[in-house]
Design an enzyme around this catalytic site. Sequence first.
Site, short mmCIF file in Angstrom:
data_model
loop_
_atom_site.label_atom_id
_atom_site.label_comp_id
_atom_site.label_asym_id
_atom_site.label_seq_id
_atom_site.Cartn_x
_atom_site.Cartn_y
_atom_site.Cartn_z
NE ARG A 40 -2.26 -1.46 3.65
CZ ARG A 40 -2.18 -0.76 4.77
NH1 ARG A 40 -2.70 0.45 4.86
NH2 ARG A 40 -1.58 -1.26 5.84
CE1 TYR A 65 6.22 6.74 11.70
CE2 TYR A 65 6.60 9.10 11.69
CZ TYR A 65 6.37 7.94 11.00
OH TYR A 65 6.28 7.95 9.63
P1 NAP Z 1 0.62 2.82 4.82
O1 NAP Z 1 -0.17 3.36 3.70
O2 NAP Z 1 0.00 2.67 6.16
O3 NAP Z 1 1.25 1.42 4.36
C1 NAP Z 1 2.08 0.72 5.26
C2 NAP Z 1 2.74 -0.44 4.55
O4 NAP Z 1 3.67 -1.04 5.46
C3 NAP Z 1 1.75 -1.49 4.12
O5 NAP Z 1 2.24 -2.11 2.95
C4 NAP Z 1 1.83 -2.50 5.30
O6 NAP Z 1 1.50 -3.84 4.94
C5 NAP Z 1 3.30 -2.41 5.63
N1 NAP Z 1 3.60 -2.83 7.00
C6 NAP Z 1 3.22 -2.23 8.15
N2 NAP Z 1 3.69 -2.93 9.20
C7 NAP Z 1 4.39 -3.98 8.69
C8 NAP Z 1 5.09 -5.07 9.25
N3 NAP Z 1 5.20 -5.22 10.58
N4 NAP Z 1 5.67 -5.97 8.42
C9 NAP Z 1 5.58 -5.83 7.08
N5 NAP Z 1 4.92 -4.83 6.48
C10 NAP Z 1 4.32 -3.92 7.29
O7 NAP Z 1 1.92 3.72 5.09
P2 NAP Z 1 2.66 4.80 4.15
O8 NAP Z 1 2.07 6.12 4.43
O9 NAP Z 1 2.77 4.30 2.75
O10 NAP Z 1 4.11 4.78 4.84
C11 NAP Z 1 5.25 4.16 4.25
C12 NAP Z 1 6.48 4.63 5.00
O11 NAP Z 1 6.56 6.05 4.88
C13 NAP Z 1 6.45 4.34 6.50
O12 NAP Z 1 7.74 4.01 6.94
C14 NAP Z 1 6.02 5.66 7.11
O13 NAP Z 1 6.46 5.79 8.43
C15 NAP Z 1 6.70 6.62 6.16
N6 NAP Z 1 6.10 7.98 6.15
C16 NAP Z 1 4.83 8.19 5.72
C17 NAP Z 1 4.33 9.48 5.72
C18 NAP Z 1 2.93 9.80 5.24
O14 NAP Z 1 2.55 10.98 5.34
N7 NAP Z 1 2.18 8.87 4.71
C19 NAP Z 1 5.12 10.55 6.16
C20 NAP Z 1 6.41 10.28 6.60
C21 NAP Z 1 6.89 9.00 6.58
P3 NAP Z 1 -0.06 -4.39 5.01
O15 NAP Z 1 -0.75 -3.77 3.81
O16 NAP Z 1 0.07 -5.87 4.89
O17 NAP Z 1 -0.61 -3.91 6.30
#
Ligand code: NAP
Length: 242
Positions: free
Chosen positions: A11, A153
């Site tokens: 995702r 975090y």
């Molecule tokens: P997201 O939409 O919530 O997607 C999270 C992804 O990580 C999903 O594919 C999920 O798999 C996977 N995941 C979570 N826990 C896991 C685990 N224990 N083992 C394996 N896979 C796991 O998050 P996102 O917004 O794309 O975030 C991606 C990265 O960017 C993260 O490191 C987040 O901290 C960072 N980030 C995001 C933002 C933002 O604004 N969105 C800002 C700064 C940093 P499932 O689908 O199987 O649950």
Amino acid sequence: MKYALVTGGSRGIGKAICLKIAGAGYHVLINYRSNDQEAEDTLDQIQANGGSGELMKFDVSNSSEIKTELENWKSKNPEKHIEVLINNAGIRKDNLIMWMKEDEWRDVINTNLDSFYFITRQLVTDMLVNKYGRIVNVVSLSGIKGLPGQTNYSAAKGGVIAASKALAQEVAKKNVTVNCVAPGFIKTDMTKELDEKQLKQMIPMNRFGNPEEVANIVAFLASEKASYITGEVISVNGGLYT
Ligand code: NAP
């Protein structure tokens, strides 16, 4: 065929990274924790664009699961090695520290920080032996400036940044680079309950970013073109002051 592992590829930002990296000619190992349907969708999209990949389900916070899955893959593919690692999977469990439960602290540290160590140590040896590797860690604005309600975090992401800088110096001579990408507010499931209308007022570009805007720089850092960049943290945040 060259091989890349993207954690959290089912995702959001990870899905966009998988598509970009596959478009650059990599066979992508799409890691995820539980969402089979979304992971299948990532693979379908890669294949529809003429790329190749496979699913690799494991929990990035579980060291024995990681070891088993990666060793299984290696024993089935003894001639192949993973030359690009994108540590992207992450979670947040926000709370003010006075109310933060121990499991909220630990889950966030385990998933966002320990995972970096568990997976990287497993794959870096092949990169060193082959004298080529790219490691890109998706961190956060929170890990640079700290954000209230996110001590867990911020600690985890700040830890990955410091670890990346240290590792970059350990492996640079072997042509392995280690960099971080620090998104601000990006439209994904992780931010869907946030009030974009209110928060965008703080962002000079007056909007949240898209996963593709993060994936573009991740893919560049993961490419041969980024050969003289290591130990860096690149922000993708629409000009939000850090
Ligand atoms: P997201 O939409 O919530 O997607 C999270 C992804 O990580 C999903 O594919 C999920 O798999 C996977 N995941 C979570 N826990 C896991 C685990 N224990 N083992 C394996 N896979 C796991 O998050 P996102 O917004 O794309 O975030 C991606 C990265 O960017 C993260 O490191 C987040 O901290 C960072 N980030 C995001 C933002 C933002 O604004 N969105 C800002 C700064 C940093 P499932 O689908 O199987 O649950």
